[in-house]
Scaffold this motif. Structure first.
Motif, PDB file in Angstrom:
ATOM      1  N   ALA A  82       0.809  -1.207   0.000  1.00 41.22           N
ATOM      2  CA  ALA A  82       0.000   0.000   0.000  1.00 41.22           C
ATOM      3  C   ALA A  82       0.850   1.267   0.000  1.00 41.22           C
ATOM      4  O   ALA A  82       0.418   2.296  -0.540  1.00 41.22           O
ATOM      5  CB  ALA A  82      -0.940   0.002   1.204  1.00 41.22           C
ATOM      6  N   GLU A  83       2.038   1.207   0.578  1.00 46.38           N
ATOM      7  CA  GLU A  83       2.882   2.400   0.600  1.00 46.38           C
ATOM      8  C   GLU A  83       3.935   2.395  -0.512  1.00 46.38           C
ATOM      9  O   GLU A  83       4.847   3.222  -0.521  1.00 46.38           O
ATOM     10  CB  GLU A  83       3.539   2.602   1.953  1.00 46.38           C
ATOM     11  N   GLY A  84       3.801   1.470  -1.443  1.00 51.45           N
ATOM     12  CA  GLY A  84       4.697   1.453  -2.592  1.00 51.45           C
ATOM     13  C   GLY A  84       6.118   1.062  -2.255  1.00 51.45           C
ATOM     14  O   GLY A  84       7.055   1.496  -2.921  1.00 51.45           O
ATOM     15  N   LYS A 106      -2.181  -1.729  -7.475  1.00 46.75           N
ATOM     16  CA  LYS A 106      -2.803  -0.844  -8.471  1.00 46.75           C
ATOM     17  C   LYS A 106      -3.114   0.520  -7.870  1.00 46.75           C
ATOM     18  O   LYS A 106      -2.862   1.568  -8.494  1.00 46.75           O
ATOM     19  CB  LYS A 106      -4.081  -1.490  -9.009  1.00 46.75           C
ATOM     20  N   GLN A 107      -3.625   0.529  -6.642  1.00 44.82           N
ATOM     21  CA  GLN A 107      -3.935   1.797  -5.980  1.00 44.82           C
ATOM     22  C   GLN A 107      -2.662   2.604  -5.733  1.00 44.82           C
ATOM     23  O   GLN A 107      -2.639   3.826  -5.956  1.00 44.82           O
ATOM     24  CB  GLN A 107      -4.665   1.527  -4.672  1.00 44.82           C
ATOM     25  N   ALA A 108      -1.608   1.945  -5.280  1.00 41.24           N
ATOM     26  CA  ALA A 108      -0.347   2.645  -5.031  1.00 41.24           C
ATOM     27  C   ALA A 108       0.256   3.161  -6.330  1.00 41.24           C
ATOM     28  O   ALA A 108       0.805   4.270  -6.380  1.00 41.24           O
ATOM     29  CB  ALA A 108       0.632   1.709  -4.321  1.00 41.24           C
ATOM     30  N   ARG A 109       0.148   2.369  -7.392  1.00 38.94           N
ATOM     31  CA  ARG A 109       0.690   2.776  -8.692  1.00 38.94           C
ATOM     32  C   ARG A 109      -0.077   3.976  -9.233  1.00 38.94           C
ATOM     33  O   ARG A 109       0.516   4.927  -9.753  1.00 38.94           O
ATOM     34  CB  ARG A 109       0.618   1.593  -9.650  1.00 38.94           C
ATOM     35  N   THR A 110      -1.400   3.953  -9.104  1.00 43.31           N
ATOM     36  CA  THR A 110      -2.225   5.063  -9.579  1.00 43.31           C
ATOM     37  C   THR A 110      -1.898   6.350  -8.810  1.00 43.31           C
ATOM     38  O   THR A 110      -1.848   7.436  -9.401  1.00 43.31           O
ATOM     39  CB  THR A 110      -3.716   4.719  -9.425  1.00 43.31           C
ATOM     40  N   LEU A 115       7.913   3.582  -4.648  1.00 42.18           N
ATOM     41  CA  LEU A 115       8.715   3.300  -5.846  1.00 42.18           C
ATOM     42  C   LEU A 115       7.972   3.587  -7.139  1.00 42.18           C
ATOM     43  O   LEU A 115       8.599   3.764  -8.199  1.00 42.18           O
ATOM     44  CB  LEU A 115       9.238   1.857  -5.805  1.00 42.18           C
ATOM     45  N   TRP A 116       6.630   3.661  -7.069  1.00 45.97           N
ATOM     46  CA  TRP A 116       5.851   3.914  -8.290  1.00 45.97           C
ATOM     47  C   TRP A 116       5.998   5.341  -8.793  1.00 45.97           C
ATOM     48  O   TRP A 116       5.546   5.655  -9.901  1.00 45.97           O
ATOM     49  CB  TRP A 116       4.373   3.581  -8.052  1.00 45.97           C
ATOM     50  N   ALA A 117       6.622   6.201  -8.017  1.00 51.59           N
ATOM     51  CA  ALA A 117       6.885   7.565  -8.488  1.00 51.59           C
ATOM     52  C   ALA A 117       8.165   7.641  -9.311  1.00 51.59           C
ATOM     53  O   ALA A 117       8.477   8.699  -9.861  1.00 51.59           O
ATOM     54  CB  ALA A 117       6.975   8.513  -7.294  1.00 51.59           C
ATOM     55  N   ARG A 122       8.800   1.934 -13.780  1.00 54.35           N
ATOM     56  CA  ARG A 122       7.689   2.128 -14.706  1.00 54.35           C
ATOM     57  C   ARG A 122       7.268   0.794 -15.312  1.00 54.35           C
ATOM     58  O   ARG A 122       8.044  -0.170 -15.339  1.00 54.35           O
ATOM     59  CB  ARG A 122       8.101   3.086 -15.825  1.00 54.35           C
ATOM     60  N   ILE A 123       6.062   0.763 -15.826  1.00 53.14           N
ATOM     61  CA  ILE A 123       5.608  -0.391 -16.595  1.00 53.14           C
ATOM     62  C   ILE A 123       6.083  -0.212 -18.031  1.00 53.14           C
ATOM     63  O   ILE A 123       5.835   0.818 -18.656  1.00 53.14           O
ATOM     64  CB  ILE A 123       4.085  -0.527 -16.547  1.00 53.14           C
TER      65      ILE A 123
END
Length: 218
Positions: A82-84, A106-110, A115-117, A122-123
């Motif tokens: 949840a916290e990426g 998915k929620q963290a990525r959105t 790390l999703w920042a 990236r995907i």
């Protein structure tokens, strides 16, 4: 240790079904978000927690576990996702749990947290999957062909199988997954997301070991 592995005395553990930025990488520099992910895990481990074996130990004696803070409803895997701090790397047979993790991811990525920042996580589009080789990555694209060759089943994302992105699974796994409801042969024309370690085998390639390494996006 890392954001997904820790030691208690002489015993070493890893959180099952998740992948933190790895400790063991080529080069002198730690991967992006390594220290932040490790700090997130250490913060949770500073409280009382409970461990439950989820898979047999690895060949190196590392024990994959489910972990919870004592008295909490959520697992450490869920909190870190949840916290990426981690990405999902399906391993166990608890598919409902993995699907919960995928929703949290998915929620963290959105929200582009953790790390999703970062561009490093990236995907990748299947057409640019060459940039994903050598690490655990997520890749999206449309399956051009799904077909069996020899002892493996292949999902091809381009017309040149020697260069384009490919996802494959051993035929025994393909047959088992088809009985359980995932027919890889039905994915021609489907847009999917694949996750796993990307190797250079006739172009970028992911070897599937678990059915939830594949997500249908259509």
């Amino acid at each position: 240790m890392s954001g997904g592995r820790f030691a208690i005395g002489d015993d070493e553990y890893m959180l099952s079904d998740v992948m933190a930025p790895p400790l063991y990488v080529l080069g002198d520099d730690a991967p992006a978000h390594f220290e932040q992910s490790r700090a997130a895990l250490q913060r949770l481990l500073a409280t009382d927690f409970e461990l439950e074996d989820s898979l047999p130990p690895t060949r190196w004696g590392v024990r994959p576990v489910m972990a919870k803070v004592t008295g909490a409803d959520e697992t450490l895997q869920e909190l870190l996702t949840a916290e990426g701090a981690v990405r999902i790397a399906p391993q166990t047979d608890d598919h409902d749990f993995i699907r919960r993790l995928l929703m949290l991811e998915k929620q963290a990525r959105t929200a582009r947290v953790g790390l999703w920042a970062l561009a490093e996580y990236r995907i990748f589009d299947a057409a640019q999957a060459g940039g994903a080789i050598g690490a655990f990555n997520l890749i999206e694209g449309t399956v051009l062909r799904a077909e069996k060759h020899g002892s493996r089943f292949y999902l091809n994302f381009g017309s040149d199988f020697r260069e384009d992105f490919t996802v494959s699974a051993a035929s025994r796994l393909y047959s088992r997954w088809a009985r359980d409801g995932l027919d890889l042969g039905s994915l021609t024309g489907s847009r999917i997301r694949a996750r796993g370690h990307v190797e250079a085998i006739n172009g970028p390639s992911i070897d599937l070991k678990h059915p939830l390494q594949i997500e249908r996006l259509d």
